[in-house]
Design a protein around this motif. Structure first.
Motif, PDB file in Angstrom:
ATOM      1  N   SER B 249      17.900  18.392  -6.779  1.00 43.53           N
ATOM      2  CA  SER B 249      18.090  19.179  -7.971  1.00 43.53           C
ATOM      3  C   SER B 249      16.921  19.646  -8.160  1.00 43.53           C
ATOM      4  N   THR B 250      16.016  20.751  -8.236  1.00 47.72           N
ATOM      5  CA  THR B 250      15.689  21.182  -8.544  1.00 47.72           C
ATOM      6  C   THR B 250      15.448  22.391  -9.813  1.00 47.72           C
ATOM      7  N   MET B 251      14.874  22.522 -11.103  1.00 50.07           N
ATOM      8  CA  MET B 251      15.353  22.707 -12.200  1.00 50.07           C
ATOM      9  C   MET B 251      13.733  23.308 -12.340  1.00 50.07           C
ATOM     10  N   GLY B 252      13.925  24.556 -12.814  1.00 46.52           N
ATOM     11  CA  GLY B 252      12.608  25.558 -13.148  1.00 46.52           C
ATOM     12  C   GLY B 252      13.349  25.549 -15.214  1.00 46.52           C
ATOM     13  N   ILE B 253      11.543  25.240 -15.646  1.00 47.47           N
ATOM     14  CA  ILE B 253      12.184  25.242 -16.790  1.00 47.47           C
ATOM     15  C   ILE B 253      11.229  26.623 -17.658  1.00 47.47           C
ATOM     16  N   GLY B 254      11.589  27.621 -18.404  1.00 45.73           N
ATOM     17  CA  GLY B 254      10.862  28.841 -18.896  1.00 45.73           C
ATOM     18  C   GLY B 254      10.735  29.747 -18.013  1.00 45.73           C
ATOM     19  N   SER B 255       9.268  30.184 -17.372  1.00 48.01           N
ATOM     20  CA  SER B 255       9.870  31.728 -17.130  1.00 48.01           C
ATOM     21  C   SER B 255       8.684  32.598 -15.841  1.00 48.01           C
ATOM     22  N   ASP B 256       8.220  30.906 -15.441  1.00 45.15           N
ATOM     23  CA  ASP B 256       6.722  30.870 -14.823  1.00 45.15           C
ATOM     24  C   ASP B 256       7.045  30.311 -13.447  1.00 45.15           C
ATOM     25  N   TRP B 257       7.867  29.982 -13.494  1.00 49.96           N
ATOM     26  CA  TRP B 257       8.344  29.033 -11.827  1.00 49.96           C
ATOM     27  C   TRP B 257       8.518  29.850 -10.763  1.00 49.96           C
ATOM     28  N   ASN B 258       8.185  29.474  -9.481  1.00 52.00           N
ATOM     29  CA  ASN B 258       9.522  30.678  -8.385  1.00 52.00           C
ATOM     30  C   ASN B 258      10.532  30.383  -7.403  1.00 52.00           C
ATOM     31  N   GLU B 259      10.937  30.694  -8.131  1.00 54.24           N
ATOM     32  CA  GLU B 259      12.869  30.844  -8.222  1.00 54.24           C
ATOM     33  C   GLU B 259      13.373  30.688  -6.572  1.00 54.24           C
ATOM     34  N   ASP B 260      12.533  31.810  -5.884  1.00 48.19           N
ATOM     35  CA  ASP B 260      12.914  31.561  -4.712  1.00 48.19           C
ATOM     36  C   ASP B 260      12.322  30.153  -4.067  1.00 48.19           C
ATOM     37  N   LEU B 261      11.284  29.524  -4.507  1.00 50.75           N
ATOM     38  CA  LEU B 261      11.102  28.338  -3.931  1.00 50.75           C
ATOM     39  C   LEU B 261      11.775  27.299  -4.134  1.00 50.75           C
TER      40      LEU B 261
END
Lengths: 168, 492
Positions: B249-261
């Motif tokens: 499960s990959t989780m990104g918080i905020g907006s600075d991460w790479n959603e494609d990755l």
């Protein structure tokens, strides 16, 4: 071949939605909601006490279970996004998460866009979406577009359709 | 015929395997288990099974007989899966041109299946870079403590943090001392940058220490930043993990991460990526993810479609738990794990042309899965679809509401896909227009937040020629969650 009346794109026969603009491509003759007499609904008056303070923090319930109408149909939904209650009408772009057509929604005065249940700051609330026949919690009519807290065991009423609420 | 042997399982191939795949599987297994090679008795027994399986499956007549028996067996033993298919049409008009035909397939655990929880083998891999400081890290710690509280003695947990390098705070262990683990979680301090690969590798090796056939092996990776230079490594590790039955499960918080990755990493491993737009949601999302992990009935479902000639699959989407496009590998599609609390709904669009008038069998759809909780672990179920091909239209024909609802939500998801493709191709004005149309549709659906995001981004796109990092994520993750639908509860 059929042609989208909105953007003129052509599609193979039987296509349901235009792939370019999302328009529903079938003819439709669904009926709108008729207003019911107020006596039929039996409302008690609008909420008198001030609306409850919404909790600032905490995660609160993760899901809601609804017992619908006389049939006792039960559905369970996560609260990760708003759940819209109403009647399916693709021609007017209405796709409620919970379609109440099969529960006698039309006869009981449920609007196509009737109400929605969502979680706000850890509290589960219900909001009337300007429905014709109103939304009620335990017999009290909600003001349209003014969300009210929903508790475990509450009786929710859409027009004349009764729904029992269970939070989990 | 022998009752207790599953030839497909012995050869490690699906029921839909081709002759060539059967031959290949046989060759590699025979080489390994041949008595002349290994010399021990157990291997020679295995070799006999392999031999027997190959002899049956390589002979078309025998295979057909065996398949019939196997299917019968699947029905009689009540499969762990239950399939229900709804078709858009019972009657198709006999017309010379191509026409569309939709099928909505619901795969749910069989109602009589005991819902035992599978033990977890979980690793939490948490970004502790400087940008996590404050509310973000505070909420992540709280979420971690709540997960620890919910652990069962048979569950294994490990805790890894990463910044410029990775650190194992809690090595993978069963019977976690909860007070100790929670106090360790509370000590996490922010510092440094984001080197994701290091964290991922440490987390995976912790999982492997306690990996077993019957546990749910899972890694939750949470980050708030871009990782630089190790993206390719992350993707390779994610895919390798998937092949070893470890999902991410990959989780990104905020907006600075790479959603494609993060999206690709999750997809390659058979997991899901999540966008956490506010730190307040961390606790809910963690709890929900971990809760549903233990409730897995089948670890990997594979669907195969056998249409008659004149019918071909145009495209297929998973509708629930969230919308995603399904890619076929050969004539198969990997559907991922099936949970006890949430079924899977798959929507397929077919193209039909040139079928003769009369009642016609259209296709068979088979779903197979590995069910750890069942003695006979390979489980499968299938449905047959048929329609009447007629010269005259059926006046009472109505498209079933579940198909209309699913397609209505899917239409918006597809517009989003197209807008992103337009943008990628540099077609700014086409992308802008699509986002505007999408916003109108969303507004009609009552999805005001998402509609607002789409409209804002349309304006930004027209002005600046690009989307904001946040808007991109909102639209991408928002449209795939459109299909969250209530589940019917049946009491028998």
């Amino acid at each position: 071949m059929i042609k989208c009346p909105f953007c003129q794109t052509t599609h193979v026969a039987n296509t349901l939605f235009c792939s370019e603009c999302g328009t529903y491509l079938l003819e439709d003759d669904r009926r709108g909601t008729d207003p019911l007499g107020t006596g039929e609904i039996g409302w008690v008056g609008t909420e008198e006490e001030g609306s409850e303070h919404l909790a600032q923090h905490g995660s609160g319930p993760l899901g809601v279970r609804l017992h619908i109408g006389e049939s006792g149909r039960q559905v369970e939904a996560p609260l990760s996004k708003a759940i819209h209650l109403g009647r399916l009408d693709p021609a007017s772009d209405v796709f409620p998460e919970l379609d109440l057509s099969e529960d006698g929604g039309l006869e009981k005065g449920v609007s196509r866009r009737h109400a929605r249940i969502l979680k706000r700051e850890g509290t589960v609330v219900v909001e009337d979406l300007g429905s014709i026949n109103g939304t009620f919690i335990n017999g009290k009519r909600l003001a349209p577009y003014l969300p009210e807290a929903l508790h475990d065991g509450d009786q929710l009423q859409l027009g004349k359709l009764l729904i029992e609420v269970e939070l989990s | 015929m022998q009752i207790d042997k599953d030839y497909y399982e012995i050869l490690g191939i699906p029921q839909t395997a081709t002759d060539e795949e059967i031959r290949q599987a046989y060759r590699s297994l025979a080489r390994r288990s041949h008595p002349d090679v290994s010399g021990d008795a157990e291997a020679s027994e295995e070799f006999q099974d392999v031999q027997e399986a190959y002899e049956t499956l390589s002979d078309p007549a025998q295979r057909q007989k065996y398949d019939q028996w196997r299917e019968q067996q699947g029905r009689d033993k009540s499969s762990a899966l239950s399939l229900r298919a709804i078709a858009s049409h019972q009657t198709l008009l006999a017309i010379p041109e191509e026409q569309a035909y939709y099928v909505l397939l619901n795969a749910t655990p069989a109602s009589d299946l005991p819902t035992s929880r599978l033990p977890l083998n979980l690793s939490l891999v948490l970004d502790r870079s400087t940008s996590m400081q404050g509310m973000r890290l505070q909420q992540v710690k709280e979420a971690t403590r709540q997960i620890i509280d919910k652990l069962q003695p048979e569950d294994a947990l490990s805790l890894v943090v990463f910044s410029d390098r990775a650190e194992v705070l809690l090595p993978s262990q069963h019977n976690v001392d909860k007070a100790m683990a929670k106090s360790i979680a509370s000590t996490i301090q922010p510092s440094g940058g984001t080197e994701m690969l290091q964290g991922l590798l440490s987390g995976l090796s912790e999982i492997e220490r306690n990996q077993s056939d019957t546990s749910v092996n899972h890694l939750i990776l949470l980050t708030d930043g871009q990782t630089y230079g190790d993206e390719q490594g992350c993707l390779e590790e994610a895919e390798a993990a998937g092949n070893r039955q470890i999902s991410l499960s990959t989780m990104g918080i905020g907006s600075d991460w790479n959603e494609d990755l993060l999206d690709q990493m999750a997809a390659l491993s058979g997991g899901v990526s999540t966008y956490i737009d506010s730190p307040r949601k961390v606790v809910d999302i963690f709890k929900d993810t971990v809760r549903s992990l233990g409730l897995v009935v089948a670890r990997e479902l594979v669907m195969s479609i056998n249409p008659r000639s004149g019918i071909r699959l145009h495209e297929a989407f998973q509708i629930t738990p969230h919308i995603r496009r399904l890619e076929s590998r050969g004539d198969r599609m990997v559907l991922g794990p099936l949970g006890t609390d949430q079924g899977k709904a798959i929507l397929m669009e077919f193209r039909v042309q040139g079928l003769p008038v009369n009642e016609q069998r259209l296709m068979r759809i088979t779903v197979e899965g590995d069910v750890p909780g069942k003695a006979n672990r390979r489980s499968w179920e299938w449905v047959e679809l048929a329609a009447v091909i007629s010269e005259t239209p059926d006046p009472d024909a109505d498209i079933p509401p579940p198909i209309v609802t699913a397609l209505g939500k899917l239409a918006i998801f597809k517009m989003q896909e197209k807008a992103m493709a337009d943008l990628e191709a540099g077609e700014i004005s086409a992308a802008t227009q699509r986002l505007e149309t999408m916003a109108t549709r969303l507004l009609n659906l009552g999805e005001t937040d998402l509609a607002r995001a789409a409209l804002l981004e349309a304006g930004r796109l027209a002005r600046t020629g690009d989307l904001s990092a946040e808007g991109r994520k909102k639209i991408r993750y928002g449209t795939r969650a459109l299909s969250i639908l209530p589940k019917e509860i049946h009491h028998d």
